[in-house]
Design a protein around this motif. Structure first.
Motif, PDB file in Angstrom:
ATOM      1  N   GLN A 184       0.832  -1.200   0.000  1.00 31.50           N
ATOM      2  CA  GLN A 184       0.000   0.000   0.000  1.00 31.50           C
ATOM      3  C   GLN A 184       0.868   1.252   0.000  1.00 31.50           C
ATOM      4  O   GLN A 184       0.591   2.215  -0.730  1.00 31.50           O
ATOM      5  CB  GLN A 184      -0.915  -0.006   1.229  1.00 31.50           C
ATOM      6  N   MET A 185       1.918   1.247   0.806  1.00 29.51           N
ATOM      7  CA  MET A 185       2.832   2.386   0.829  1.00 29.51           C
ATOM      8  C   MET A 185       3.547   2.527  -0.507  1.00 29.51           C
ATOM      9  O   MET A 185       3.713   3.631  -1.034  1.00 29.51           O
ATOM     10  CB  MET A 185       3.852   2.235   1.966  1.00 29.51           C
ATOM     11  N   TYR A 186       3.967   1.396  -1.064  1.00 30.87           N
ATOM     12  CA  TYR A 186       4.683   1.450  -2.338  1.00 30.87           C
ATOM     13  C   TYR A 186       3.791   1.983  -3.448  1.00 30.87           C
ATOM     14  O   TYR A 186       4.216   2.821  -4.252  1.00 30.87           O
ATOM     15  CB  TYR A 186       5.208   0.061  -2.702  1.00 30.87           C
ATOM     16  N   ASP A 187       2.566   1.521  -3.510  1.00 36.77           N
ATOM     17  CA  ASP A 187       1.646   1.944  -4.568  1.00 36.77           C
ATOM     18  C   ASP A 187       1.342   3.442  -4.503  1.00 36.77           C
ATOM     19  O   ASP A 187       0.965   4.043  -5.518  1.00 36.77           O
ATOM     20  CB  ASP A 187       0.340   1.150  -4.487  1.00 36.77           C
ATOM     21  N   ALA A 188       1.495   4.043  -3.303  1.00 37.34           N
ATOM     22  CA  ALA A 188       1.189   5.463  -3.147  1.00 37.34           C
ATOM     23  C   ALA A 188       2.362   6.373  -3.487  1.00 37.34           C
ATOM     24  O   ALA A 188       2.221   7.596  -3.518  1.00 37.34           O
ATOM     25  CB  ALA A 188       0.719   5.735  -1.716  1.00 37.34           C
ATOM     26  N   ILE A 189       3.528   5.788  -3.755  1.00 37.81           N
ATOM     27  CA  ILE A 189       4.712   6.593  -4.046  1.00 37.81           C
ATOM     28  C   ILE A 189       4.546   7.318  -5.382  1.00 37.81           C
ATOM     29  O   ILE A 189       4.165   6.717  -6.389  1.00 37.81           O
ATOM     30  CB  ILE A 189       5.971   5.698  -4.079  1.00 37.81           C
ATOM     31  N   THR A 190       4.821   8.612  -5.374  1.00 34.41           N
ATOM     32  CA  THR A 190       4.735   9.415  -6.603  1.00 34.41           C
ATOM     33  C   THR A 190       6.113   9.816  -7.120  1.00 34.41           C
ATOM     34  O   THR A 190       6.224  10.366  -8.218  1.00 34.41           O
ATOM     35  CB  THR A 190       3.896  10.686  -6.365  1.00 34.41           C
ATOM     36  N   ALA A 191       7.136   9.573  -6.329  1.00 31.71           N
ATOM     37  CA  ALA A 191       8.490   9.922  -6.747  1.00 31.71           C
ATOM     38  C   ALA A 191       8.945   9.033  -7.892  1.00 31.71           C
ATOM     39  O   ALA A 191       8.542   7.870  -7.996  1.00 31.71           O
ATOM     40  CB  ALA A 191       9.456   9.780  -5.569  1.00 31.71           C
ATOM     41  N   GLN A 214       5.896  -2.820 -12.351  1.00 29.42           N
ATOM     42  CA  GLN A 214       4.602  -2.846 -13.029  1.00 29.42           C
ATOM     43  C   GLN A 214       3.487  -2.142 -12.268  1.00 29.42           C
ATOM     44  O   GLN A 214       2.393  -1.975 -12.810  1.00 29.42           O
ATOM     45  CB  GLN A 214       4.196  -4.308 -13.295  1.00 29.42           C
ATOM     46  N   ARG A 215       3.727  -1.761 -11.017  1.00 27.87           N
ATOM     47  CA  ARG A 215       2.691  -1.111 -10.231  1.00 27.87           C
ATOM     48  C   ARG A 215       3.280   0.025  -9.404  1.00 27.87           C
ATOM     49  O   ARG A 215       4.492   0.188  -9.332  1.00 27.87           O
ATOM     50  CB  ARG A 215       1.983  -2.119  -9.319  1.00 27.87           C
ATOM     51  N   GLY A 216       2.403   0.813  -8.797  1.00 26.96           N
ATOM     52  CA  GLY A 216       2.873   1.960  -8.025  1.00 26.96           C
ATOM     53  C   GLY A 216       3.664   2.921  -8.885  1.00 26.96           C
ATOM     54  O   GLY A 216       3.220   3.301  -9.978  1.00 26.96           O
ATOM     55  N   PRO A 217       4.858   3.302  -8.455  1.00 28.61           N
ATOM     56  CA  PRO A 217       5.666   4.249  -9.244  1.00 28.61           C
ATOM     57  C   PRO A 217       6.334   3.621 -10.453  1.00 28.61           C
ATOM     58  O   PRO A 217       7.061   4.295 -11.178  1.00 28.61           O
ATOM     59  CB  PRO A 217       6.724   4.713  -8.227  1.00 28.61           C
ATOM     60  N   ARG A 218       6.085   2.326 -10.671  1.00 32.26           N
ATOM     61  CA  ARG A 218       6.684   1.604 -11.806  1.00 32.26           C
ATOM     62  C   ARG A 218       8.200   1.848 -11.851  1.00 32.26           C
ATOM     63  O   ARG A 218       8.731   2.457 -12.773  1.00 32.26           O
ATOM     64  CB  ARG A 218       6.031   2.024 -13.119  1.00 32.26           C
ATOM     65  N   ALA A 219       8.847   1.334 -10.861  1.00 38.23           N
ATOM     66  CA  ALA A 219      10.284   1.571 -10.690  1.00 38.23           C
ATOM     67  C   ALA A 219      11.089   1.115 -11.894  1.00 38.23           C
ATOM     68  O   ALA A 219      10.768   0.125 -12.558  1.00 38.23           O
ATOM     69  CB  ALA A 219      10.778   0.845  -9.445  1.00 38.23           C
ATOM     70  N   GLU A 220      12.129   1.856 -12.158  1.00 36.91           N
ATOM     71  CA  GLU A 220      13.140   1.438 -13.130  1.00 36.91           C
ATOM     72  C   GLU A 220      14.038   0.444 -12.424  1.00 36.91           C
ATOM     73  O   GLU A 220      14.558   0.721 -11.335  1.00 36.91           O
ATOM     74  CB  GLU A 220      13.944   2.658 -13.591  1.00 36.91           C
TER      75      GLU A 220
END
Length: 247
Positions: A184-191, A214-220
């Protein structure tokens, strides 16, 4: 070349470690307390800057990454903006075998005659960090020790052994139960987020890393071969990759 913008780097000693004080109640050695401390620190920095909104980037390895996720979850409400986030070999799902491995040595009190001896002992439980020259490992080890508390001329590891108390109470079931909150915390990340992973990591699985892209901020996602948990970010290729992302 000089940066057109001045940079301020803050590298705090989390409570119970380094030059920070030790807690009377060891149950405070958990991410919620750590994150609260970091938010209080950042509030002071913002006040010193005289800014209503403090913009910053966060780089966290392992536990530092979990703290960063928690800081991101509360940043906006406190007038903080996390522009870029680097999570170094950590995510919402932490493999149980890694927790068990760390628990085998965490909190053990040991004294060493000198830093070199301490470095050799730490290397025995840290080979997953990947190849290091003796000089690199010694440089990493120096900040990890402090004068011994027994009054001798020896040194000991810099952290409060009591940090192992709450760690030892974590079970596989409780760790699994906490994953939903972490997602839940990860999905809310906008950075904008960079996920660094040691290709041989036993803490961050390839499946979790792939899901984080694939989800949240879609990390590189950036993986380093020949490294487990966790990249120490001192090898030239690791430094260059993270510096390019942040700068």
């Amino acid at each position: 070349a000089k940066s057109p913008h001045p940079l301020q780097v803050i590298c705090p000693d989390v409570v119970g470690r380094g030059r920070s004080e030790w807690l009377e109640d060891p149950m405070g050695y958990q991410v919620p307390q750590y994150a609260a401390d970091m938010l209080a620190l950042l509030a002071q920095v913002r006040a010193q800057c005289g800014a209503e909104l403090l913009s910053l980037d966060w780089l966290g390895t392992s536990m530092g990454g979990l703290i960063g996720m928690a800081v991101c979850a509360h940043a906006a409400s406190l007038g903080l903006k996390i522009g870029r986030l680097v999570l170094n070999d950590v995510g919402p799902v932490i493999q149980w075998q890694a927790i068990a491995r760390i628990g085998q040595y965490l909190g053990r009190v040991a004294y060493f005659d000198n830093v070199e001896q301490a470095a050799q002992a730490m290397w025995l439980v840290s080979t997953s960090f990947g190849p290091h020259t003796p000089e690199q490992w010694l440089a990493l080890s120096r900040p990890m020790v402090r004068p011994a508390t027994d009054g001798s001329a020896r040194v000991q590891l810099h952290y409060d052994p009591a940090i192992a108390v709450p760690f030892a109470q974590v079970t596989e079931a409780s760790a699994t139960a906490g994953e939903a909150l972490l997602w839940q915390m990860y999905d809310a990340i906008t950075a904008r987020t960079l996920l660094v992973r040691g290709a041989d990591s036993d803490l961050l699985s390839p499946e979790t890393a792939r899901t984080m892209t694939q989800r949240g901020p879609r990390a590189e996602l950036l993986e380093f071969a020949g490294v487990g948990h966790a990249p120490t970010l001192i090898a030239a290729d690791q430094v260059d990759a993270v510096a390019r992302f942040l700068l």
